[in-house]
Enzyme design. Structure first.
Site, short mmCIF file in Angstrom:
data_model
loop_
_atom_site.label_atom_id
_atom_site.label_comp_id
_atom_site.label_asym_id
_atom_site.label_seq_id
_atom_site.Cartn_x
_atom_site.Cartn_y
_atom_site.Cartn_z
N GLU A 19 0.88 -1.17 0.00
CA GLU A 19 0.00 0.00 0.00
C GLU A 19 0.91 1.21 0.00
O GLU A 19 1.55 1.52 1.00
CB GLU A 19 -0.88 0.01 1.26
N CYS A 72 -2.00 8.96 2.84
CA CYS A 72 -1.78 8.47 1.47
C CYS A 72 -2.94 8.84 0.57
O CYS A 72 -2.75 9.21 -0.58
CB CYS A 72 -1.58 6.96 1.50
P1 NAD Z 1 8.79 4.54 4.37
O1 NAD Z 1 8.63 3.73 3.15
O2 NAD Z 1 9.99 5.40 4.50
O3 NAD Z 1 8.76 3.64 5.68
C1 NAD Z 1 7.70 2.75 5.95
C2 NAD Z 1 8.22 1.60 6.79
O4 NAD Z 1 9.15 0.83 6.02
C3 NAD Z 1 8.96 2.00 8.06
O5 NAD Z 1 8.59 1.10 9.09
C4 NAD Z 1 10.43 1.82 7.67
O6 NAD Z 1 11.27 1.59 8.77
C5 NAD Z 1 10.33 0.62 6.77
N1 NAD Z 1 11.45 0.48 5.80
C6 NAD Z 1 12.22 1.45 5.26
N2 NAD Z 1 13.11 0.92 4.38
C7 NAD Z 1 12.88 -0.42 4.36
C8 NAD Z 1 13.44 -1.51 3.64
N3 NAD Z 1 14.43 -1.34 2.75
N4 NAD Z 1 12.96 -2.75 3.84
C9 NAD Z 1 11.93 -2.95 4.71
N5 NAD Z 1 11.36 -1.96 5.45
C10 NAD Z 1 11.82 -0.70 5.27
O7 NAD Z 1 7.45 5.39 4.43
P2 NAD Z 1 7.07 6.55 5.46
O8 NAD Z 1 7.86 7.76 5.10
O9 NAD Z 1 7.13 6.00 6.84
O10 NAD Z 1 5.52 6.77 5.11
C11 NAD Z 1 5.07 7.72 4.18
C12 NAD Z 1 4.64 7.06 2.89
O11 NAD Z 1 3.69 6.03 3.16
C13 NAD Z 1 3.95 8.00 1.94
O12 NAD Z 1 4.44 7.83 0.63
C14 NAD Z 1 2.49 7.59 2.00
O13 NAD Z 1 1.76 7.88 0.85
C15 NAD Z 1 2.61 6.12 2.23
N6 NAD Z 1 1.37 5.61 2.82
C16 NAD Z 1 0.57 4.78 2.08
C17 NAD Z 1 -0.64 4.33 2.60
C18 NAD Z 1 -1.56 3.42 1.81
O14 NAD Z 1 -2.42 2.77 2.40
N7 NAD Z 1 -1.44 3.33 0.51
C19 NAD Z 1 -1.01 4.70 3.89
C20 NAD Z 1 -0.17 5.54 4.61
C21 NAD Z 1 1.03 5.98 4.06
#
Ligand code: NAD
Length: 469
Positions: A241, A275
């Site tokens: 997502e 998001c």
């Molecule tokens: P992010 O991708 O930086 O981090 C999300 C999670 O992934 C964190 O727990 C992080 O520690 C982990 N992570 C980071 N690198 C990783 C890797 N290489 N392997 C595995 N895990 C890893 O996202 P963010 O900045 O925390 O969140 C914001 C983003 O999330 C925005 O782009 C937003 O649109 C999206 N979002 C999407 C939805 C949806 O339902 N589509 C909902 C909320 C947020």
């Protein structure tokens, strides 16, 4: 060590040798230290989840439903305490934090009503049954904007389906999720639900781990791609997502007061860090100025402040990186002679990552504030003269999470909604998902769906049993 902020591994609370700091975005001050899980702790959590899977997967759906209801009750009993921690680590207003805790508990019940069907397939000389089996151990990884709700929608279906879970929250907002683990200890059998806090490395260890069967991820597009690649060597099942750049298309017959109020809420809830928030508005020239005026007026009425302040509508951005990104977009927009910032466009004169709600009029398709997911309190409004052209421009993006159409004629709006390339399109509404309606993105907004029967079945493998008649 604060006993509330421990990992949950095999039904017990555990600290770590190392800790990392957690900031309050409203004050920019460190207010807690969070244990940082080691690879050895992750191995033990996954092994516990694997052991627990044997018993949990053999329970009936009714038994698992009952356990999830106990889990929901245990969360509700701690609503106030969890919500206060959520405000401090995430920044949102207390009323929204309370709502997030309550709704997360509610999802554990609402998403566990219907069992997957077992069907007899016809048209065959043999007796063929199609059923569904849980996959094993699910690794769930969540972001910092709505940490509890995004965790709950994964946990609910993963566990109801008969899997066990290892959940990792964002290192920016880990504490409220650790408290979900605390709440689970008195409700679920040991090992069924494990929560470990840590940085991006911990996420990577989960996605690469040999003994994880399924990844459920919410976060950025870039991380989603990295996760898909790292899940490939072990062929893990994955749902992603990811981000969005949702358009709201206003038709010339829209009720302007209602449209402005609905679009504003859809764009600025959680300081725009959602998001599926409205990220671009397309309005016909005939009603363009009155719509911009209404959005500006609403923005001017917002009370921005610490989530604990009385009557606050909007909190700070959650972290420095996001704050800098949005301020950068504002500066770039200000220096573009075509754009007109009608309100906001500055940080608040106090500590904390506060930005005044910002409306950008005369925005154009090529501006970065339109092309990119802002994920902050800034909303560009674009003009259109031809509806077909507006639909084409709205679809001109790599994203496809959600969208909305605003009109006093819902049938007309529905025909426009049908042409928007996105997983969810609302009419006269924007934001919010329903436990029975599959949610997810077209294009680079994700893979797979959460919620609904599609969501539940995504945590299961279809199995055919084929025997003689
Ligand atoms: P992010 O991708 O930086 O981090 C999300 C999670 O992934 C964190 O727990 C992080 O520690 C982990 N992570 C980071 N690198 C990783 C890797 N290489 N392997 C595995 N895990 C890893 O996202 P963010 O900045 O925390 O969140 C914001 C983003 O999330 C925005 O782009 C937003 O649109 C999206 N979002 C999407 C939805 C949806 O339902 N589509 C909902 C909320 C947020």
């Amino acid at each position: 060590m604060d006993e509330r902020f421990l990992h949950t591994i095999d039904g017990r609370g555990e600290g770590s040798e190392r800790f990392f700091a957690v900031n309050n975005p409203a004050t920019e001050e460190i207010f807690a230290h969070c244990p940082d899980a080691s690879p050895e702790q992750l191995d033990r959590a996954i092994a516990a989840a694997r052991r627990a899977f044997a018993g949990w997967s053999r329970l009936t759906f009714a038994d698992r439903r009952e356990a999830l209801h106990r889990f929901a009750d245990s969360i509700r009993a701690r609503t106030d305490e969890i919500a206060h921690v959520l405000v401090r680590e995430q920044g949102k207003p207390l009323a929204e934090a309370l709502d997030e805790v309550t709704r997360s508990a509610g999802l554990l019940e609402a998403m566990c009503k219907d069992e997957p069907p077992v069907t007899t397939l016809s048209g065959t000389p043999r007796h063929v049954m199609l059923g569904y089996k849980p996959m094993g151990v699910v690794g769930a990884i969540t972001p910092w904007n709505v940490p509890l709700l995004l965790a709950a929608r994964k946990i609910a279906h993963a566990l109801f389906a008969g899997n066990t879970v290892v959940l990792k929250p964002s290192p920016l907002t880990p504490l409220s999720t650790l408290m979900l683990g605390l709440a689970s200890r008195e409700a679920l059998p040991a090992g069924v639900f494990n929560v470990l806090a840590g940085g991006n490395d911990l996420g990577r260890w989960i996605t690469e781990h040999e003994d994880i069967d399924r990844i459920a991820f919410t976060g950025s597009v870039a991380t989603g791609k990295a996760i898909l690649a790292s899940a490939a060597p072990t062929l893990k099942r994955v749902t992603l997502e990811l981000g969005g750049n949702d358009p709201a298309i206003v038709l010339d017959d829209a009720d302007l007061d209602e449209a402005a109020a609905g679009i504003f809420r859809g764009a600025f809830l959680n300081a725009g860090q959602i998001c599926m928030a409205v990220k671009r508005v397309y309005a016909p020239s005939a009603i363009y100025e009155p719509l911009v005026q209404r959005l500006t007026d609403i923005a001017n009425r917002q009370k921005v402040g610490d989530g604990f302040e009385e009557g606050v509508d909007m909190g700070p951005l959650q972290n420095r990186t996001q704050f800098d990104k949005v301020m950068g977009l504002i500066e770039e927009t200000r220096s573009d002679p075509r754009a007109r910032i009608t309100t906001g466009g500055h940080r608040l004169n106090r500590s904390g990552y506060f930005i005044a709600p910002t409306i950008v009029a005369e925005a154009e398709d090529d501006m970065r504030v339109v092309r990119e997911e802002q994920f902050g309190p800034i909303l560009p409004v674009l003009r259109y003269d031809d509806l077909d052209d507006a639909v084409r421009r709205a679809n001109q993006t790599k994203y496809g999470l959600c969208g909305s159409v605003w009109s006093s004629n819902v049938e007309r709006a529905e025909t426009v909604a049908d042409r928007i390339e996105a997983g969810t399109v609302w009419v006269n509404f924007h934001l919010g998902s329903l436990p029975f309606a599959p949610f997810g993105g077209f294009k680079q907004s994700g893979i797979g769906r959460e919620f609904g029967d599609i969501g539940l079945l995504s945590y299961m493998e279809p199995q055919v049993i084929n025997r003689p008649l």
